[in-house]
Design a protein around this motif. Structure first.
Motif, mmCIF file in Angstrom:
data_model
loop_
_atom_site.group_PDB
_atom_site.id
_atom_site.type_symbol
_atom_site.label_atom_id
_atom_site.label_comp_id
_atom_site.label_asym_id
_atom_site.label_seq_id
_atom_site.Cartn_x
_atom_site.Cartn_y
_atom_site.Cartn_z
ATOM 1 N N HIS A 95 50.107 56.467 122.793
ATOM 2 C CA HIS A 95 50.568 55.984 124.095
ATOM 3 C C HIS A 95 50.343 54.474 124.189
ATOM 4 O O HIS A 95 51.224 53.719 124.601
ATOM 5 C CB HIS A 95 49.785 56.723 125.180
ATOM 6 N N TYR A 140 52.675 52.559 121.926
ATOM 7 C CA TYR A 140 54.008 52.507 122.538
ATOM 8 C C TYR A 140 54.164 51.221 123.351
ATOM 9 O O TYR A 140 55.243 50.615 123.379
ATOM 10 C CB TYR A 140 54.185 53.744 123.427
ATOM 11 N N VAL A 191 57.343 49.336 122.164
ATOM 12 C CA VAL A 191 58.508 49.626 123.004
ATOM 13 C C VAL A 191 58.426 48.929 124.370
ATOM 14 O O VAL A 191 59.295 48.157 124.748
ATOM 15 C CB VAL A 191 58.652 51.162 123.215
ATOM 16 N N ARG A 239 60.494 45.362 127.223
ATOM 17 C CA ARG A 239 61.131 45.650 128.514
ATOM 18 C C ARG A 239 60.472 44.845 129.628
ATOM 19 O O ARG A 239 61.139 44.307 130.514
ATOM 20 C CB ARG A 239 61.018 47.148 128.827
ATOM 21 N N PRO A 283 57.568 56.467 139.856
ATOM 22 C CA PRO A 283 57.941 55.055 139.647
ATOM 23 C C PRO A 283 58.388 54.363 140.928
ATOM 24 O O PRO A 283 58.031 53.206 141.175
ATOM 25 C CB PRO A 283 59.082 55.155 138.630
ATOM 26 N N ARG A 284 59.144 55.051 141.743
ATOM 27 C CA ARG A 284 59.632 54.404 142.974
ATOM 28 C C ARG A 284 58.522 54.261 144.020
ATOM 29 O O ARG A 284 58.516 53.306 144.793
ATOM 30 C CB ARG A 284 60.830 55.181 143.518
ATOM 31 N N GLN A 312 57.783 52.245 130.477
ATOM 32 C CA GLN A 312 58.463 53.514 130.198
ATOM 33 C C GLN A 312 59.877 53.474 130.793
ATOM 34 O O GLN A 312 60.109 52.821 131.808
ATOM 35 C CB GLN A 312 57.671 54.667 130.829
ATOM 36 N N PRO A 313 60.797 54.217 130.193
ATOM 37 C CA PRO A 313 62.192 54.078 130.619
ATOM 38 C C PRO A 313 62.452 54.514 132.063
ATOM 39 O O PRO A 313 63.392 54.040 132.683
ATOM 40 C CB PRO A 313 62.963 54.966 129.627
ATOM 41 N N HIS A 314 61.616 55.398 132.596
ATOM 42 C CA HIS A 314 61.844 55.842 133.981
ATOM 43 C C HIS A 314 61.146 54.932 134.986
ATOM 44 O O HIS A 314 61.306 55.118 136.188
ATOM 45 C CB HIS A 314 61.384 57.292 134.172
ATOM 46 N N ARG A 315 60.369 53.947 134.497
ATOM 47 C CA ARG A 315 59.587 53.120 135.420
ATOM 48 C C ARG A 315 60.049 51.678 135.505
ATOM 49 O O ARG A 315 59.866 51.027 136.531
ATOM 50 C CB ARG A 315 58.111 53.145 135.003
ATOM 51 N N GLU A 346 60.345 55.470 120.604
ATOM 52 C CA GLU A 346 61.439 56.193 121.254
ATOM 53 C C GLU A 346 62.532 56.587 120.278
ATOM 54 O O GLU A 346 63.571 57.111 120.693
ATOM 55 C CB GLU A 346 62.030 55.357 122.400
ATOM 56 N N ASN A 366 58.179 62.045 124.096
ATOM 57 C CA ASN A 366 57.435 61.301 125.112
ATOM 58 C C ASN A 366 56.765 62.243 126.119
ATOM 59 O O ASN A 366 57.443 62.933 126.870
ATOM 60 C CB ASN A 366 58.404 60.351 125.837
ATOM 61 N N GLU A 419 55.092 61.371 128.694
ATOM 62 C CA GLU A 419 55.220 60.860 130.066
ATOM 63 C C GLU A 419 56.462 61.411 130.758
ATOM 64 O O GLU A 419 56.541 61.418 131.979
ATOM 65 C CB GLU A 419 55.291 59.332 130.043
ATOM 66 N N LEU A 420 57.453 61.811 129.958
ATOM 67 C CA LEU A 420 58.701 62.320 130.527
ATOM 68 C C LEU A 420 58.722 63.843 130.582
ATOM 69 O O LEU A 420 59.749 64.434 130.918
ATOM 70 C CB LEU A 420 59.893 61.820 129.694
ATOM 71 N N ILE A 446 54.965 65.330 134.733
ATOM 72 C CA ILE A 446 55.510 64.908 136.019
ATOM 73 C C ILE A 446 55.320 65.979 137.094
ATOM 74 O O ILE A 446 54.908 65.677 138.211
ATOM 75 C CB ILE A 446 56.991 64.515 135.856
ATOM 76 N N HIS A 495 54.657 65.729 141.113
ATOM 77 C CA HIS A 495 55.867 65.264 141.782
ATOM 78 C C HIS A 495 56.806 66.452 141.995
ATOM 79 O O HIS A 495 56.690 67.483 141.330
ATOM 80 C CB HIS A 495 56.583 64.201 140.942
ATOM 81 N N SER A 513 62.173 64.540 142.407
ATOM 82 C CA SER A 513 61.682 63.277 141.866
ATOM 83 C C SER A 513 61.812 63.274 140.347
ATOM 84 O O SER A 513 62.197 62.273 139.742
ATOM 85 C CB SER A 513 60.226 63.046 142.279
ATOM 86 N N GLU A 542 65.301 62.455 139.478
ATOM 87 C CA GLU A 542 65.539 61.028 139.715
ATOM 88 C C GLU A 542 64.933 60.186 138.584
ATOM 89 O O GLU A 542 65.549 59.222 138.109
ATOM 90 C CB GLU A 542 64.908 60.649 141.055
ATOM 91 N N GLN A 543 63.741 60.549 138.147
ATOM 92 C CA GLN A 543 63.079 59.788 137.085
ATOM 93 C C GLN A 543 63.838 59.900 135.764
ATOM 94 O O GLN A 543 63.977 58.924 135.025
ATOM 95 C CB GLN A 543 61.624 60.254 136.931
ATOM 96 N N ASP A 576 66.939 57.783 136.109
ATOM 97 C CA ASP A 576 66.596 56.359 135.950
ATOM 98 C C ASP A 576 66.361 56.021 134.479
ATOM 99 O O ASP A 576 66.762 54.957 133.998
ATOM 100 C CB ASP A 576 65.342 56.018 136.770
ATOM 101 N N ALA A 577 65.674 56.913 133.780
ATOM 102 C CA ALA A 577 65.411 56.673 132.354
ATOM 103 C C ALA A 577 66.717 56.609 131.576
ATOM 104 O O ALA A 577 66.919 55.726 130.732
ATOM 105 C CB ALA A 577 64.501 57.764 131.795
ATOM 106 N N LEU A 620 68.528 53.315 132.092
ATOM 107 C CA LEU A 620 67.907 52.216 131.343
ATOM 108 C C LEU A 620 68.276 52.308 129.859
ATOM 109 O O LEU A 620 68.672 51.321 129.234
ATOM 110 C CB LEU A 620 66.383 52.299 131.553
ATOM 111 N N LEU A 621 68.161 53.509 129.306
ATOM 112 C CA LEU A 621 68.406 53.677 127.872
ATOM 113 C C LEU A 621 69.878 53.432 127.542
ATOM 114 O O LEU A 621 70.204 52.825 126.513
ATOM 115 C CB LEU A 621 67.981 55.090 127.440
ATOM 116 N N GLU A 674 70.423 49.763 127.397
ATOM 117 C CA GLU A 674 69.884 49.177 126.160
ATOM 118 C C GLU A 674 70.766 49.486 124.954
ATOM 119 O O GLU A 674 70.845 48.689 124.011
ATOM 120 C CB GLU A 674 68.465 49.706 125.907
ATOM 121 N N ARG A 730 70.049 55.212 121.570
ATOM 122 C CA ARG A 730 68.747 55.474 122.173
ATOM 123 C C ARG A 730 68.558 56.976 122.298
ATOM 124 O O ARG A 730 69.496 57.760 122.126
ATOM 125 C CB ARG A 730 68.664 54.807 123.563
#
Lengths: 308, 305
Positions: free
Chosen positions: A66, A69, A73, A77, A220-221, A256-259, B200, B218, B220-221, B226, B232, B236, B239-240, B243-244, B247-248, B251, B258
């Motif tokens: 972690h 990362y 990564v 960003r 994140p939000r 992180q991509p969602h944050r 990633e 990952n 975290e995902l 979550i 959450h 949510s 939504e997360q 959002d990910a 972003l990907l 990129e 990605r």
């Protein structure tokens, strides 16, 4: 510090409502600094008797990976959104990054970011160091950052927030001017040390992304909204007081991509607002030492009969 | 008293990593990967399919999701079983609706106890990734090389016997490994593992017995992180993930293909009050032209690292 006493004697009492105003440059009300913690965690570090580096037997794959990362990564960003919105970082640096990933150190040095020391590794703690060992770490920090970046570090954030009773006296003796380890105020203030002049620089645990995501479990939000509220309040109060807001970050979390998308909104908001002095911790320290240190000391003198 | 002098010695303070498993590499400085058909984001769904014995083991550690109350913990035993009987079938239907092929990280115990579940996975075109023996089969330094080798081989052999093909991928419980694990996986013929969350995209991992790929899943995902750990809502979560993806995808236009890993658990995501939102997420992703729903083995092969 006053070792062994109930009050460590770090600073004087000085209530918020009776202070000389800090006037930031260009009439700005709040000094905003962003502090990416650029850290290296070791896979198999030696044990400190007072704190384990990892909660699991080595290798702690998720814990280590972690953090890695963040460098592989998340870092880029974070750099991208900070550059987009005009924020120069004040880096809390594991100085061994200068050896492990000099590419990252050189990249952000070229962007005009400042570095202060966050120890050698975030898996080596100061607990239990004798004076010679602690001096060796401080000297290593000054030398390593100077050789890698040409910068003379001005500040300190103890590695993984591990201190000894000597730390603040020693960093002041070596000429550092600010510590990020004290959380008693929304403005800088004098710190009692045996020699030199040291101030406390408002950092933050409460709006640190580590607290936001890993302690308070924010989405994140929600974290982005928290930072905006913190900013709005400090910017408003700063009209009469002059405040500091730090945004302490870790690329392995906020990158992180969602944050990172919601976080970018925060920087956009602050940059567009107009009340923020968007700056670096060392510049805040220089300004406070030049213009406000003596007034803060005088403020404290009015409370000389109270606890010090 | 001072710390031992070795505490201020740094024998691995050198360029790159402090170990030899993989070299230092910045994701944004690598040769771009081109996914098949010009897709921009590989959406890798990995489902953990697990069996928790009602008699939990604490050596080397108790698996996440394992029994909680004093014996007999009917509450958690049955709630986990719900995932296999009900939740997993909701997920299979959800994948079928959008035509997604996924990876299923299955305990060998699933194959031994419920071969029909394995047959359903194979028939739907999904991939089976070896996920230890059962949820008492945790790995960490200290379990011993022979015991770990036996655990890995028993998992792979059992899943191969029931599924008809040998799993190419490995996923440790809680992503926890010993220092021996990557080498033992290479020796067992595993092509890729899903435990190191430091990247990633797939990258090559080196051991004294040869190399294998790490395909980062990952944490975290994950739905566990979550929905369970951070508590959450599923809205949510959606939504997360959205959002990910956004972003990907952005990129990918500059840096190449990605990957968005969706790590889901039947007894977490497969509940009636959550599955609708997850189906909406899948439908939304499926409607995006850049999406490539792909199994782990397909991603590893396409990446060519």
């Amino acid at each position: 510090m006053r070792e062994g006493e109930g009050d460590p004697g770090l600073y004087d009492f000085r209530p918020y409502r009776d202070r000389a105003k800090i006037a930031w440059p260009e009439g700005k009300t709040v000094a905003v600094w962003v502090s990416p913690n650029i850290e290296f965690y070791e896979l198999d570090p030696p044990a400190n008797p007072q704190r384990k580096s990892w909660t699991k037997p080595h290798p702690d794959v998720v814990g280590y990976a972690h953090r890695d990362y963040g460098n592989r990564v998340g870092h880029q960003r974070l750099v991208d959104v900070m550059e987009t919105h005009g924020f120069k970082g004040s880096v809390s640096l594991s100085i061994a990054m200068c050896q492990h990933h000099p590419e990252i150190v050189e990249q952000v040095n070229a962007l005009g970011w400042e570095f202060f020391s966050h120890g050698a590794y975030n898996t080596r703690y100061s607990y239990g160091m004798d004076e010679a060992q602690e001096r060796a770490l401080i000297e290593d920090s000054i030398r390593t950052v100077r050789e890698a970046t040409g910068q003379s570090i001005k500040g300190w954030l103890a590695p993984a927030l591990t201190h000894t009773p000597r730390t603040l006296d020693l960093i002041a003796e070596y000429g550092l001017t600010y510590t990020c380890d004290l959380y008693h105020d929304d403005q800088p203030g004098p710190v009692h040390v045996q020699s030199g002049r040291l101030i406390s620089m408002p950092y933050s645990l409460e709006v640190n992304d580590h607290y936001g995501f890993s302690v308070y479990n924010m989405s994140p939000r929600e974290y982005a909204e928290t930072l905006i509220r913190q900013y709005e309040r400090l910017a408003a109060e700063g009209e009469t007081s002059g405040t500091v807001m730090c945004i302490p970050l870790h690329a392995y979390l906020v990158g992180q991509p969602h944050r990172i998308g919601p976080f970018a909104e925060v920087l956009r908001h602050i940059a567009a607002d107009g009340r923020a002095w968007i700056t670096r911790s060392g510049d805040i320290a220089d300004h406070f030492l030049a213009h406000d240190y003596d007034a803060a000391t005088a403020d404290a003198a009015r409370y000389a009969t109270e606890a010090r | 008293m001072a710390l031992d002098p070795c505490y201020l010695e740094y024998p691995k303070r050198r360029h790159g990593m402090d170990h030899d498993f993989y070299p230092w590499s910045n994701l944004f400085e690598r040769k771009p990967i081109a996914w098949p058909d010009g897709k921009s984001v590989a959406v890798w769904i990995l489902v953990n399919l697990e069996w928790f014995p009602i008699v939990p083991e604490d050596k080397p550690f108790r698996a996440p999701g394992h029994m909680v109350t004093p014996y007999p913990d009917y509450r958690h035993y049955t709630a986990r079983d719900y995932g296999t009987r009900i939740g997993f079938y909701r997920l299979l239907d959800a994948f079928a609706k959008v035509g997604a092929k996924v990876s299923v990280a299955a305990n060998a115990a699933i194959a031994e106890r419920y071969p029909s579940v394995i047959a359903d996975i194979v028939a739907a075109g999904h991939e089976i990734v070896a996920h230890s023996t059962d949820m008492n089969g945790t790995i960490a330094t200290g379990i011993g090389e022979e015991a770990e080798r036996a655990l890995i081989l028993r998992s792979l052999d059992t899943l191969e016997r029931v599924a008809g093909t040998r799993p190419r991928g490995w996923h440790s419980i809680a992503r926890s490994q010993s220092f021996d694990t990557p080498r033992l996986l290479v020796e067992a013929g595993v092509d890729y593992m899903c435990d190191w969350v430091n990247d990633e995209l797939p990258y090559r991992f080196t051991t004294s017995a040869g190399s294998l790929i790490n395909l980062p899943l990952n944490h975290e995902l994950s739905d566990r992180q979550i929905l369970v750990n951070q508590q959450h809502s599923v809205d949510s979560y959606v939504e997360q993930m959205t959002d990910a993806y956004t972003l990907l995808e952005a990129e990918s236009t500059r840096f190449g293909g990605r990957m968005l890993p969706l790590n889901v658990t039947p007894y977490i995501m497969g509940l009636p009050y959550r599955i609708d939102a997850f189906e909406r997420l899948l439908a939304d992703l499926a409607a995006r032209p850049g999406t490539w729903f792909a199994r782990g083995d397909s991603i590893v092969d396409a990446a060519g690292v």
